[in-house]
Design a protein around this motif. Sequence first.
Motif, PDB file in Angstrom:
ATOM      1  N   ALA A 237      37.029  45.642  27.424  1.00  0.00           N
ATOM      2  CA  ALA A 237      37.296  44.551  26.580  1.00  0.00           C
ATOM      3  C   ALA A 237      38.188  43.440  27.173  1.00  0.00           C
ATOM      4  CB  ALA A 237      37.945  44.913  25.199  1.00  0.00           C
ATOM      5  N   ARG A 238      38.407  43.332  28.212  1.00  0.00           N
ATOM      6  CA  ARG A 238      39.141  42.203  29.157  1.00  0.00           C
ATOM      7  C   ARG A 238      38.317  41.456  30.033  1.00  0.00           C
ATOM      8  NH1 ARG A 238      43.854  45.178  32.219  1.00  0.00           N
ATOM      9  NH2 ARG A 238      44.082  43.000  32.935  1.00  0.00           N
ATOM     10  N   ALA A 239      38.390  40.207  30.040  1.00  0.00           N
ATOM     11  CA  ALA A 239      37.661  39.288  31.035  1.00  0.00           C
ATOM     12  C   ALA A 239      38.648  39.166  32.178  1.00  0.00           C
ATOM     13  CB  ALA A 239      37.524  37.822  30.368  1.00  0.00           C
ATOM     14  N   VAL A 240      37.845  38.943  33.325  1.00  0.00           N
ATOM     15  CA  VAL A 240      38.724  38.836  34.509  1.00  0.00           C
ATOM     16  C   VAL A 240      39.533  37.210  34.494  1.00  0.00           C
ATOM     17  CG1 VAL A 240      38.669  38.394  37.068  1.00  0.00           C
ATOM     18  CG2 VAL A 240      37.145  40.102  36.017  1.00  0.00           C
ATOM     19  N   GLU A 241      41.073  37.597  34.458  1.00  0.00           N
ATOM     20  CA  GLU A 241      41.931  36.390  34.517  1.00  0.00           C
ATOM     21  C   GLU A 241      42.013  35.815  35.904  1.00  0.00           C
ATOM     22  OE1 GLU A 241      45.569  38.000  33.161  1.00  0.00           O
ATOM     23  OE2 GLU A 241      44.352  39.440  31.498  1.00  0.00           O
ATOM     24  N   ASP A 242      42.354  34.661  35.711  1.00  0.00           N
ATOM     25  CA  ASP A 242      42.595  33.547  36.928  1.00  0.00           C
ATOM     26  C   ASP A 242      43.697  34.340  37.801  1.00  0.00           C
ATOM     27  OD1 ASP A 242      40.748  31.886  36.298  1.00  0.00           O
ATOM     28  OD2 ASP A 242      42.294  30.165  35.499  1.00  0.00           O
ATOM     29  N   ASP A 243      43.402  34.476  39.183  1.00  0.00           N
ATOM     30  CA  ASP A 243      44.289  35.220  39.921  1.00  0.00           C
ATOM     31  C   ASP A 243      44.616  36.613  39.692  1.00  0.00           C
ATOM     32  OD1 ASP A 243      44.495  32.975  41.452  1.00  0.00           O
ATOM     33  OD2 ASP A 243      46.033  31.883  40.278  1.00  0.00           O
ATOM     34  N   GLU A 244      43.863  37.400  38.984  1.00  0.00           N
ATOM     35  CA  GLU A 244      44.202  38.829  38.714  1.00  0.00           C
ATOM     36  C   GLU A 244      43.901  39.603  39.871  1.00  0.00           C
ATOM     37  OE1 GLU A 244      41.707  40.430  35.453  1.00  0.00           O
ATOM     38  OE2 GLU A 244      42.590  42.360  35.833  1.00  0.00           O
ATOM     39  N   PHE A 245      42.826  39.219  40.696  1.00  0.00           N
ATOM     40  CA  PHE A 245      42.674  40.025  41.987  1.00  0.00           C
ATOM     41  C   PHE A 245      42.581  38.973  43.244  1.00  0.00           C
ATOM     42  CE2 PHE A 245      40.191  41.977  38.404  1.00  0.00           C
ATOM     43  CZ  PHE A 245      40.360  43.188  38.708  1.00  0.00           C
ATOM     44  N   GLU A 246      43.267  39.674  44.259  1.00  0.00           N
ATOM     45  CA  GLU A 246      43.249  39.238  45.466  1.00  0.00           C
ATOM     46  C   GLU A 246      41.852  40.030  46.347  1.00  0.00           C
ATOM     47  OE1 GLU A 246      45.888  38.642  49.659  1.00  0.00           O
ATOM     48  OE2 GLU A 246      46.729  39.574  47.821  1.00  0.00           O
ATOM     49  N   VAL A 247      41.020  39.225  46.734  1.00  0.00           N
ATOM     50  CA  VAL A 247      39.674  39.943  47.104  1.00  0.00           C
ATOM     51  C   VAL A 247      39.714  39.796  48.724  1.00  0.00           C
ATOM     52  CG1 VAL A 247      37.266  40.034  47.094  1.00  0.00           C
ATOM     53  CG2 VAL A 247      38.826  39.250  45.113  1.00  0.00           C
ATOM     54  N   LEU A 248      39.612  40.999  49.271  1.00  0.00           N
ATOM     55  CA  LEU A 248      39.399  41.075  50.832  1.00  0.00           C
ATOM     56  C   LEU A 248      38.001  41.598  51.005  1.00  0.00           C
ATOM     57  CD1 LEU A 248      42.787  42.825  51.424  1.00  0.00           C
ATOM     58  CD2 LEU A 248      42.002  40.410  51.894  1.00  0.00           C
ATOM     59  N   ALA A 249      37.003  40.738  51.142  1.00  0.00           N
ATOM     60  CA  ALA A 249      35.338  41.156  51.026  1.00  0.00           C
ATOM     61  C   ALA A 249      35.302  41.421  52.550  1.00  0.00           C
ATOM     62  CB  ALA A 249      34.592  40.036  50.376  1.00  0.00           C
ATOM     63  N   LEU A 250      34.723  42.519  52.700  1.00  0.00           N
ATOM     64  CA  LEU A 250      34.349  42.708  54.279  1.00  0.00           C
ATOM     65  C   LEU A 250      32.834  43.329  54.296  1.00  0.00           C
ATOM     66  CD1 LEU A 250      37.630  44.656  55.506  1.00  0.00           C
ATOM     67  CD2 LEU A 250      37.039  42.469  55.439  1.00  0.00           C
ATOM     68  N   THR A 251      32.076  42.541  55.216  1.00  0.00           N
ATOM     69  CA  THR A 251      30.781  42.716  55.376  1.00  0.00           C
ATOM     70  C   THR A 251      30.517  43.984  56.453  1.00  0.00           C
ATOM     71  OG1 THR A 251      30.546  41.064  56.914  1.00  0.00           O
ATOM     72  CG2 THR A 251      30.070  40.438  54.727  1.00  0.00           C
ATOM     73  N   HIS A 252      29.310  44.341  56.883  1.00  0.00           N
ATOM     74  CA  HIS A 252      29.246  45.209  57.799  1.00  0.00           C
ATOM     75  C   HIS A 252      29.876  44.616  59.024  1.00  0.00           C
ATOM     76  CE1 HIS A 252      25.939  48.045  59.890  1.00  0.00           C
ATOM     77  NE2 HIS A 252      27.126  48.360  60.281  1.00  0.00           N
TER      78      HIS A 252
END
Length: 307
Positions: A40-55
Amino acid sequence: MNRPLRVLVTGAGGQVGVDLVDILRGELPWGASSTYLPDARAVEDDEFEVLALTHHELDITDRDRVSAALHATRPDVVIHLAAYTAVDRAETDADACFAVNAAGTGNLSDAAHDTGTHLIAVSTDYVFDGMKGASYVEEDRTNPLSVYGASKRDGEVLCRPEDTIVRTSWVMGVRGKNVVHVIADRAASGESVRFVKDQTGTVTVASDLARSLVSVARTRPGGIWHVANTGTTTWYDIADFVGRTLGRDDDFATAILTSDLSPAPLAHRPERSDLDTTKWRSHFAAMPKWTDGVERLVRDRLLRVTP
Ligand SMILES: NC(=O)c1ccc[n+]([C@@H]2O[C@H](COP(=O)([O-])OP(=O)(O)OC[C@H]3O[C@@H](n4cnc5c(N)ncnc54)[C@H](OP(=O)(O)O)[C@@H]3O)[C@@H](O)[C@H]2O)c1
């Protein structure tokens, strides 16, 4: 305000990965539900710092690099999606499959343990043999029929009790290679399709799974969780539904048996491996019905400019 939760995603270029990274960044990917919010919670601005690593950016079979990546970035959570997912090819490429799905997952669990990071590892219904005759719950005995299933089971075994294992099944997204694109293309071009009706399972729309993984990252519960869209189905029923959604009729999809497939697939698949999601539904909102999810996929792939 709390600092952002730092989330490292492995396999970020895969079909679940691209949707997950969008959602963590507060965007709604193609095919996503705007109303499915498991906690019941939307993702908030700046809630996550994302480190997205591809293969390309992190090969999880390289134990030293996995350790270095986690020590350098110190994430709070790793959502581990990287996998060798070519189920039939794995039958003749077992070493490579086990290196990624088993040893690679072990590398992540070890590095997460060393750095105080919570690991969320995604696994599969193919750890089961399909002989139960009913939906599988988290505690059921695993007995994989294929190299892929065995490698994922070994990956689960290499995780620690404090890690979270999310088992999912029959994943399909707007982006990524999956059967919905094949079916929809055939439907649009006036062709017909033949799909098996003797394999029963649970569909999982990639963006719905991704949204669920965000809630798991927030709560970091540990243990095994089954996560899939609501309702069981067969590959034939998916094809028939996609065809009808695109205006085709009884002439489009024909039901066949696995034994009718020629050439026979290299990997054995369970006859019935649908996941019981009662545990999920007792803690979070139920996933949307599979028909709702597949309808979104079909609609949004038509809207997408670039395939
Ligand atoms: N797809 C399904 O039906 C299904 C069903 C049940 C469970 N799952 C599980 O769900 C998770 C996500 O699956 P998905 O559908 O998103 O799969 P996917 O589209 O095949 O994505 C997997 C990603 O992992 C990457 N990868 C492969 N080997 C790697 C390595 N050694 N190091 C780092 N990355 C590597 C792949 O990159 P390259 O393509 O560049 O190699 C790809 O981007 C996986 O754990 C999978 O086992 C999937």
